[in-house]
Design a protein around this motif. Structure first.
Motif, short mmCIF file in Angstrom:
data_model
loop_
_atom_site.label_atom_id
_atom_site.label_comp_id
_atom_site.label_asym_id
_atom_site.label_seq_id
_atom_site.Cartn_x
_atom_site.Cartn_y
_atom_site.Cartn_z
N ARG A 34 -4.76 3.57 -0.86
CA ARG A 34 -3.39 2.89 -0.72
C ARG A 34 -3.48 1.83 -1.81
NH1 ARG A 34 -0.15 5.59 2.61
NH2 ARG A 34 -0.89 6.55 4.46
N CYS A 85 -6.85 5.06 2.53
CA CYS A 85 -6.10 6.06 2.90
C CYS A 85 -6.52 7.30 3.79
CB CYS A 85 -5.23 6.69 1.64
SG CYS A 85 -3.77 7.46 2.01
N GLY A 104 0.64 -1.34 -0.02
CA GLY A 104 0.15 -0.15 -0.10
C GLY A 104 0.85 1.38 0.07
N GLU A 105 1.98 1.19 -0.12
CA GLU A 105 3.00 2.30 -0.16
C GLU A 105 3.28 3.08 -1.34
OE1 GLU A 105 6.25 1.25 2.26
OE2 GLU A 105 5.30 1.37 4.20
N ARG A 119 -2.24 13.34 -1.84
CA ARG A 119 -2.25 11.92 -2.35
C ARG A 119 -1.67 12.17 -3.81
NH1 ARG A 119 -3.46 11.49 2.00
NH2 ARG A 119 -5.26 10.70 3.04
N THR A 162 -1.06 6.61 -3.92
CA THR A 162 -2.12 6.82 -3.31
C THR A 162 -2.91 7.78 -4.38
OG1 THR A 162 -0.93 9.02 -2.37
CG2 THR A 162 -0.81 7.10 -1.03
#
Length: 149
Positions: free
Chosen positions: A130, A105, A46-47, A75, A50
Motif C-alpha cells: 500500500r 497489503c 496507504g489508500e 491490486r 496498491t
C-alpha cells in the motif's frame, strides 16, 4: 533496486471486473484516476495505490497450486524485479511518479471469497504494498519502478 511495471488494472467499483490499462494517471494524495479507490478529497495513508509483484503470484502458484491473475489480485499495479516489501517506509518511483510505501497489503477474507480458498494463507507477507502517491504523473506498462534517489 529497480524493476518495472508489467500491468495496470483499474476497477471502477468493488464489484466490477478489473480492466487492464496500458497507462494510468496518478494524482498526489488522491490515487489512480478512474479506480474505485480514487479519492478526490484525499486518500488516507496507504489508500492511494496498491502494487503486487509478479513473483508473489508465481510463488503462490508454486507453493499452493493456486493460479491468481494480476487482475484477480485486486491490486492496481503489477511489478516485476523489485522487492515491494523492502519499500515499506521508503520513497520510490513508478515511472516519473514519486510514491511512499506505507504498509504491506496483506490479503483479506474478501480477496479469498472473491477468488479461491487458500489465497489468504498463500499470500501472507507477499500480498503487495500500500502506497501514498506524492506527485502527479502518468504511469505506463514497461515503466521503471525503483528506489527514489
Amino acid at each position: 533496486m529497480s524493476g518495472h511495471v508489467e500491468a495496470i488494472h483499474v476497477r471502477v467499483t468493488s464489484e466490477s471486473s478489473a480492466v487492464a490499462a496500458p497507462r494510468a494517471r496518478l494524482h498526489s494524495g488522491k490515487g489512480l484516476e478512474g479506480d474505485r479507490y480514487y479519492a478526490p478529497d484525499g486518500a488516507g495513508p496507504g489508500e492511494a495505490l496498491t502494487l503486487i509483484a509478479a513473483e508473489a503470484l508465481e510463488g503462490l502458484e508454486a507453493d499452493t497450486g493456486i493460479r491468481l491473475s494480476a487482475a484477480d489480485s485486486r491490486r492496481q499495479v503489477l511489478t516485476r524485479g523489485i522487492d515491494l516489501n523492502a519499500l515499506v517506509g521508503r520513497e520510490f518511483t513508478v515511472g516519473s511518479v514519486r510514491c511512499r510505501g506505507v504498509e504491506l497489503c496483506e490479503p483479506c477474507a474478501h480477496l479469498q471469497s472473491a477468488t479461491t480458498p487458500g489465497v489468504l494463507a498463500g499470500l501472507v507477507h507477499r500480498g503487495g504494498l500500500r502506497a501514498d502517491v506524492l506527485t502527479d504523473g502518468e504511469v505506463a506498462v514497461g515503466d521503471a519502478v525503483g528506489s527514489a534517489s
